[in-house]
Scaffold this motif. Structure first.
Motif, PDB file in Angstrom:
ATOM      1  N   TRP A 116      37.128   0.328  39.955  1.00  0.00           N
ATOM      2  CA  TRP A 116      36.063   1.313  39.790  1.00  0.00           C
ATOM      3  C   TRP A 116      35.425   1.697  41.128  1.00  0.00           C
ATOM      4  O   TRP A 116      34.847   2.769  41.243  1.00  0.00           O
ATOM      5  CB  TRP A 116      34.992   0.794  38.843  1.00  0.00           C
ATOM      6  N   THR A 117      35.500   0.832  42.119  1.00  0.00           N
ATOM      7  CA  THR A 117      34.882   1.129  43.417  1.00  0.00           C
ATOM      8  C   THR A 117      35.731   2.077  44.263  1.00  0.00           C
ATOM      9  O   THR A 117      35.263   2.581  45.275  1.00  0.00           O
ATOM     10  CB  THR A 117      34.632  -0.156  44.229  1.00  0.00           C
ATOM     11  N   GLU A 119      36.869   5.132  43.804  1.00  0.00           N
ATOM     12  CA  GLU A 119      36.454   6.532  43.895  1.00  0.00           C
ATOM     13  C   GLU A 119      35.433   6.711  45.015  1.00  0.00           C
ATOM     14  O   GLU A 119      35.552   7.617  45.842  1.00  0.00           O
ATOM     15  CB  GLU A 119      35.889   7.023  42.561  1.00  0.00           C
ATOM     16  N   SER A 122      37.116   6.207  48.335  1.00  0.00           N
ATOM     17  CA  SER A 122      37.942   7.366  48.648  1.00  0.00           C
ATOM     18  C   SER A 122      37.083   8.495  49.224  1.00  0.00           C
ATOM     19  O   SER A 122      37.477   9.161  50.191  1.00  0.00           O
ATOM     20  CB  SER A 122      38.667   7.828  47.385  1.00  0.00           C
ATOM     21  N   GLN A 123      35.908   8.707  48.654  1.00  0.00           N
ATOM     22  CA  GLN A 123      34.986   9.715  49.187  1.00  0.00           C
ATOM     23  C   GLN A 123      34.531   9.347  50.597  1.00  0.00           C
ATOM     24  O   GLN A 123      34.442  10.209  51.471  1.00  0.00           O
ATOM     25  CB  GLN A 123      33.784   9.873  48.267  1.00  0.00           C
ATOM     26  N   SER A 159      47.441   2.248  39.173  1.00  0.00           N
ATOM     27  CA  SER A 159      46.140   2.896  39.382  1.00  0.00           C
ATOM     28  C   SER A 159      45.941   3.365  40.815  1.00  0.00           C
ATOM     29  O   SER A 159      45.239   4.343  41.058  1.00  0.00           O
ATOM     30  CB  SER A 159      45.009   1.940  39.017  1.00  0.00           C
ATOM     31  N   ASP A 162      46.277   7.001  41.984  1.00  0.00           N
ATOM     32  CA  ASP A 162      45.241   7.983  41.685  1.00  0.00           C
ATOM     33  C   ASP A 162      44.343   8.284  42.882  1.00  0.00           C
ATOM     34  O   ASP A 162      43.437   9.117  42.770  1.00  0.00           O
ATOM     35  CB  ASP A 162      44.353   7.485  40.530  1.00  0.00           C
ATOM     36  N   TYR A 163      44.572   7.634  44.019  1.00  0.00           N
ATOM     37  CA  TYR A 163      43.704   7.781  45.189  1.00  0.00           C
ATOM     38  C   TYR A 163      44.530   8.201  46.404  1.00  0.00           C
ATOM     39  O   TYR A 163      44.901   7.382  47.234  1.00  0.00           O
ATOM     40  CB  TYR A 163      42.945   6.473  45.444  1.00  0.00           C
ATOM     41  N   SER A 165      43.798   9.526  49.089  1.00  0.00           N
ATOM     42  CA  SER A 165      43.193   9.282  50.405  1.00  0.00           C
ATOM     43  C   SER A 165      43.780   8.039  51.058  1.00  0.00           C
ATOM     44  O   SER A 165      43.660   7.853  52.267  1.00  0.00           O
ATOM     45  CB  SER A 165      41.677   9.088  50.277  1.00  0.00           C
TER      46      SER A 165
END
Length: 189
Positions: A116-117, A119, A122-123, A159, A162-163, A165
């Motif tokens: 969960w961390t 996202e 990634s930002q 999973s 999905d990132y 970055s």
């Protein structure tokens, strides 16, 4: 090379990765600096234990908090490799280190609370790349279960895609007692 070992979740093995990377580079004959920015001081405590053992090659370790960009750029001129052990939360230390870094290795456990961390992390990487377009960011699956019947690792690997970055590391770090023993002795694995 300037490495940042950091993320937004505690207990993922950041200090273990940072100290083992420092040992590996030192054993290759590289002048290595380990910068501990985490207020828990795990890397600094490890270094203190290491310094008391004359049989182990010393690794220069410093504690530094606050804005790091300028000091890290300066240290990068003085050492072959600089490794930043950043705390497990969003901080001025993590953000300013990313602005200077060549590589980010962000460990994540194969658990939903860790995933969960990603996202937010990634930002943060995206923001850092606005100042540092050369930053390469890697996700390290860390402390993975060793029991083959537990499917968390396989699910976590899926999973990570999905990132975009991040690049997923090919190596998976398993939960092994030898990592804890090495930390206690000021050693690497």
């Amino acid at each position: 090379m300037l490495y940042v070992i950091g993320g937004q979740k505690g207990g993922t093995g950041k200090s273990t990765i940072a100290t083992n990377l420092a040992v590996s580079l030192t054993l290759r004959g590289r002048q290595t600096l380990l910068v501990d920015t985490d207020r828990q001081l795990t890397a600094s405590n490890w270094s203190d234990v290491r310094q008391s053992n004359d049989a182990l090659p010393p690794i220069t370790t410093v504690q530094k908090t606050g804005k790091l960009f300028r000091v890290l750029r300066d240290m990068e001129e003085r050492f072959d490799d600089v490794i930043v052990d950043a705390g497990g939360f969003d901080s001025v230390e993590l953000r300013t280190a990313l602005a200077a870094a060549d590589r980010l290795y962000s460990p994540v456990r194969a658990s939903q609370s860790d995933l969960w961390t990603l996202e937010a992390m990634s930002q943060l990487v995206g923001e850092a790349r606005e100042m540092n377009a050369e930053l390469r960011a890697f996700l390290v699956l860390s402390m993975a279960p060793t029991n083959p019947a537990i499917q968390e690792t396989t699910q976590a690997i899926a999973s990570l895609a999905d990132y975009p970055s991040f690049e997923p590391c090919r190596a998976i770090l398993r939960d092994r007692k030898v990592f804890r023993d090495a930390m206690f002795q000021g050693r690497g694995v």
